[in-house]
Design an enzyme around this catalytic site. Structure first.
Site, short mmCIF file in Angstrom:
data_model
loop_
_atom_site.label_atom_id
_atom_site.label_comp_id
_atom_site.label_asym_id
_atom_site.label_seq_id
_atom_site.Cartn_x
_atom_site.Cartn_y
_atom_site.Cartn_z
N ASP A 46 0.81 -1.22 0.00
CA ASP A 46 0.00 0.00 0.00
C ASP A 46 0.84 1.27 0.00
O ASP A 46 0.32 2.37 -0.16
CB ASP A 46 -0.95 0.01 1.20
CG ASP A 46 -0.22 -0.15 2.52
OD1 ASP A 46 0.60 -1.07 2.64
OD2 ASP A 46 -0.48 0.64 3.46
N GLU A 47 2.17 1.13 0.14
CA GLU A 47 3.07 2.28 0.14
C GLU A 47 4.06 2.26 -1.03
O GLU A 47 4.96 3.09 -1.10
CB GLU A 47 3.87 2.33 1.46
CG GLU A 47 3.02 2.31 2.71
CD GLU A 47 2.06 3.48 2.79
OE1 GLU A 47 2.47 4.61 2.46
OE2 GLU A 47 0.89 3.27 3.17
N ASP A 103 16.47 4.77 3.58
CA ASP A 103 15.27 4.07 3.14
C ASP A 103 15.01 4.26 1.66
O ASP A 103 14.60 3.32 0.97
CB ASP A 103 14.06 4.55 3.95
CG ASP A 103 14.17 4.19 5.43
OD1 ASP A 103 13.97 3.01 5.75
OD2 ASP A 103 14.47 5.07 6.24
N ASP A 130 16.17 10.48 1.81
CA ASP A 130 15.61 10.62 3.16
C ASP A 130 16.69 10.97 4.19
O ASP A 130 16.36 11.44 5.29
CB ASP A 130 14.89 9.34 3.59
CG ASP A 130 15.79 8.12 3.53
OD1 ASP A 130 16.35 7.86 2.44
OD2 ASP A 130 15.95 7.43 4.54
N GLU A 131 17.96 10.76 3.85
CA GLU A 131 19.05 11.10 4.77
C GLU A 131 19.84 12.31 4.29
O GLU A 131 20.87 12.64 4.88
CB GLU A 131 19.98 9.90 4.93
CG GLU A 131 19.33 8.68 5.57
CD GLU A 131 18.76 9.00 6.95
OE1 GLU A 131 19.52 9.51 7.79
OE2 GLU A 131 17.57 8.74 7.18
N HIS A 191 32.23 -3.69 -27.71
CA HIS A 191 32.80 -3.43 -29.03
C HIS A 191 34.23 -2.86 -28.93
O HIS A 191 34.90 -2.69 -29.96
CB HIS A 191 31.89 -2.49 -29.84
CG HIS A 191 31.95 -1.05 -29.45
ND1 HIS A 191 31.03 -0.47 -28.60
CD2 HIS A 191 32.81 -0.06 -29.79
CE1 HIS A 191 31.31 0.80 -28.45
NE2 HIS A 191 32.39 1.09 -29.16
N ASP A 239 26.09 -4.40 -25.19
CA ASP A 239 27.44 -3.86 -25.46
C ASP A 239 28.16 -3.60 -24.14
O ASP A 239 28.33 -2.46 -23.71
CB ASP A 239 27.31 -2.58 -26.28
CG ASP A 239 28.65 -2.07 -26.79
OD1 ASP A 239 29.62 -2.85 -26.76
OD2 ASP A 239 28.71 -0.90 -27.21
N SER A 259 34.45 5.48 -26.69
CA SER A 259 33.59 4.33 -26.42
C SER A 259 34.06 3.63 -25.14
O SER A 259 35.24 3.59 -24.83
CB SER A 259 33.64 3.35 -27.59
OG SER A 259 32.99 3.88 -28.72
#
Length: 617
Positions: free
Chosen positions: A273-274, A304, A310-311, A414, A461, A559
């Site tokens: 639900d979250e 989290d 959140d931190e 490649h 690749d 590349s």
């Protein structure tokens, strides 16, 4: 009219859901008018993601993330350093909370009893009971200093919410957890149930929601029950019970009111639900992956959100001072033990943070004016991009790569051939034509090209380059170099979202199409609609990024070079590998990159766990 048109599918789904469960109810319930209002919070009225969907959330330390799902660790995989031993309900002693939880994860039974140095075979163990008449929740907490080896305690109403009710009900035989959290005044219990004796004290309990028992939650704040004390009650979930009109169907088939979704509280018991939220309610915080977490999770020293938002210290500016999660307690806190274990796991790999003590040679930087201008790029300082490597083949450098730790480098398929004797890897190279004081040149032991690489389409690749170990130290492939740092390998494609600003680096092309003499870097933005530009040429495992003005393009760069994104805590991840592009530097033709997270399992399978990831390991 347009708004109603877009809401019709959502209303239809709610009506259909009511019809499915109508047979369980004694009467038909009409669809509520405000059902459609929930669309602003939920991306869908069903969500199949749960707390074990580790491409969206973190696994706890007793689980590992494998192919997007948290799986139980074996006991020996748990860290036992600087942690407290545990007594189990199975009469076994465990070296750590992690080990007890790993066993619980594997057996699907509550194992944790209490923290103790000594565990008696016939000693008391933690237990929870829910009174069928009053709904009162009582816990027995083992305590060697108490008569009878422990104490029966009621649960205080403080902090008592659905996450705690779900845990208590699961522990008492209701697999889908609780239906509601409530309370009663202590004096009313005494008055109405004079034939019963109630414990004289209560404790506060705080759970995350994943626990199998209240013993695994934070228990603290034992106080005496005065007459007006609010005492927690629990009503457990019954599949046949009547539910609200427009309900949310959890991944575990439980139905909860739509109004209880996306509020940072685990009503489902599996967190579904979250997990699929467009917006959070009740001051909950929304991670960029669509997960709503409680405001208590902000700045609690435990990450989290996948990107660490959140931190991030910016939460202090946006949210203001926050109430800290309960840390100090008269009982040992499982949450603190989890934090200790997780911090130790994360410390095993140091990646994504350049060594700031390295001194850049500013004199060399000032001399860059001799070199031709690079389209869309900025000259890097000599030791600025510490995970950038150059691949030398036959005395020529035609490709770049990224150092990911241990003896491993990632590059484009490649760029290499399965002949390691042809290649050398150059670390801390600034000027392409000559080494600097910090440059290391390392020989190659093995080249592993992705088995499904298609040279015609550039699909898959990606290639791993394994370096030769030092003769005197088989654990290392080059002497410790303060100018060389590993970039982190992402384990999920959801870590960074479209529009995130990242950087690419390499010895780019200048306006005349010649290679640059010094290392350059440039900013690019992640794009999510690559099929619009390339149609069926865009394959799984590819990604797009470009400068909004079309001034920076991957085809201008070496590349195999790194596209690196930084999370909210300043940790850098190898998000892409320069692969291919079309008509360089033109708008609406963004550069194509190999998306590294898409190949995490393949990378981990060759390098092992410690070399590639700090989290979900």
């Amino acid at each position: 009219m347009n708004s109603l048109y877009f809401l019709l599918p959502f209303l239809h789904t709610c009506v259909s859901q009511v019809d499915v469960f109508q047979s369980r109810w004694t009467q038909q319930i009409p669809v509520a008018i405000n059902c459609s209002s929930q669309a602003e919070f939920l991306a869908s009225n069903e969500c199949r993601l749960t707390r074990e969907s580790c491409d969206t959330v973190f696994c706890p330390p007793w689980q590992r993330c494998i192919q997007g799902q948290c799986t139980c660790k074996l006991l020996y995989m748990c860290e036992t350093w600087n942690v407290k031993p545990v007594c189990g309900r199975d009469k076994r002693s465990y070296l750590s909370f992690c080990q007890a939880m790993a066993m619980s994860c594997r057996t699907k039974q509550p194992i944790m009893s209490h923290f103790s140095e000594t565990c008696e075979v016939d000693g008391p163990v933690f237990s929870t009971s829910i009174d069928p008449d009053t709904g009162l929740v009582t816990v027995f907490v083992p305590d060697s200093n108490s008569p009878g080896g422990g104490q029966n305690l009621l649960v205080c109403k403080k902090y008592w919410q659905m996450a705690e009710v779900n845990v208590a009900c699961r522990e008492n035989g209701s697999p889908l957890g609780g239906a509601s959290a409530g309370y009663k005044l202590y004096h009313s219990l005494i008055t109405q149930h004079q034939n019963k004796r109630f414990p004289t004290h209560c404790v506060s309990i705080r759970c995350q929601g994943y626990e199998n028992s209240l013993a695994e939650c934070v228990i603290h704040g034992k106080v005496r029950n005065y007459p007006n004390r609010k005492i927690a009650t629990a009503t457990c979930y019954n599949m046949t019970q009547k539910t609200e009109t427009c309900s949310f169907k959890c991944a575990n088939e439980k139905l909860v009111p739509m109004s209880h979704t996306c509020d940072g509280i685990d009503h489902c018991g599996d967190l579904s639900d979250e997990m699929c939220c467009k917006k959070c309610r009740n001051k909950a915080f929304r991670c960029k992956t669509g997960v709503c977490v409680s405001q208590d999770a902000l700045l609690d020293q435990q990450i989290d959100c996948l990107d660490g938002e959140d931190e991030s210290t910016k939460q202090l500016k946006e949210q203001g001072p926050l109430s800290p999660f309960i840390q100090n307690t008269e009982y040992t806190s499982p949450r603190n033990e989890t934090a200790i274990i997780r911090a130790h796991l994360e410390s095993r790999l140091y990646c994504g943070l350049p060594n700031t003590t390295t001194v850049h040679n500013e004199e060399m930087v000032h001399r860059q004016s001799r070199f031709k201008r690079v389209v869309g790029g900025t000259p890097a300082k000599p030791t600025q991009i510490q995970w950038q490597v150059a691949l030398q083949e036959d005395k020529k450098i035609n490709c770049g790569g990224a150092y990911i730790g241990g003896c491993w480098v990632l590059t484009a398929a490649h760029c290499v051939r399965p002949n390691p004797t042809l290649f050398w890897v150059k670390f801390s190279l600034w000027m392409k034509s000559r080494p600097q004081d910090t440059t290391d040149i390392v020989s190659v032991q093995e080249i592993i090209i992705h088995p499904q690489y298609d040279a015609a389409t550039y699909q898959n690749d990606i290639a791993l380059v394994k370096l030769k170990a030092l003769p005197q130290d088989k654990e290392k492939c080059f002497v410790d170099n303060p100018a060389v740092s590993a970039v982190c390998v992402p384990w999920t494609t959801k870590l960074f979202q479209p529009s995130h600003n990242c950087s690419i680096s390499g010895w780019a092309l200048n306006a005349e199409g010649d290679g640059s003499q010094v290392l350059h870097w440039a900013k690019v933005t992640l794009i999510d609609n690559c099929q619009t530009f390339y149609g069926d040429r865009f394959k799984p495992g590819m990604m797009c990024a470009d400068d909004p003005e079309g001034r920076v393009d991957s085809c201008q760069w070496e590349s195999g070079g790194p596209l690196v994104c930084e999370d909210e805590l300043g940790v850098s991840y190898l998000w892409g590998i320069v692969s291919w592009g079309e008509r360089c530097g033109q708008r609406n033709l963004p550069g194509l990159y190999t998306q590294v997270a898409h190949y995490f399992e393949w990378i981990r399978g060759h390098t092992g766990w410690p070399a590639v990831t700090k989290y979900n390991s």
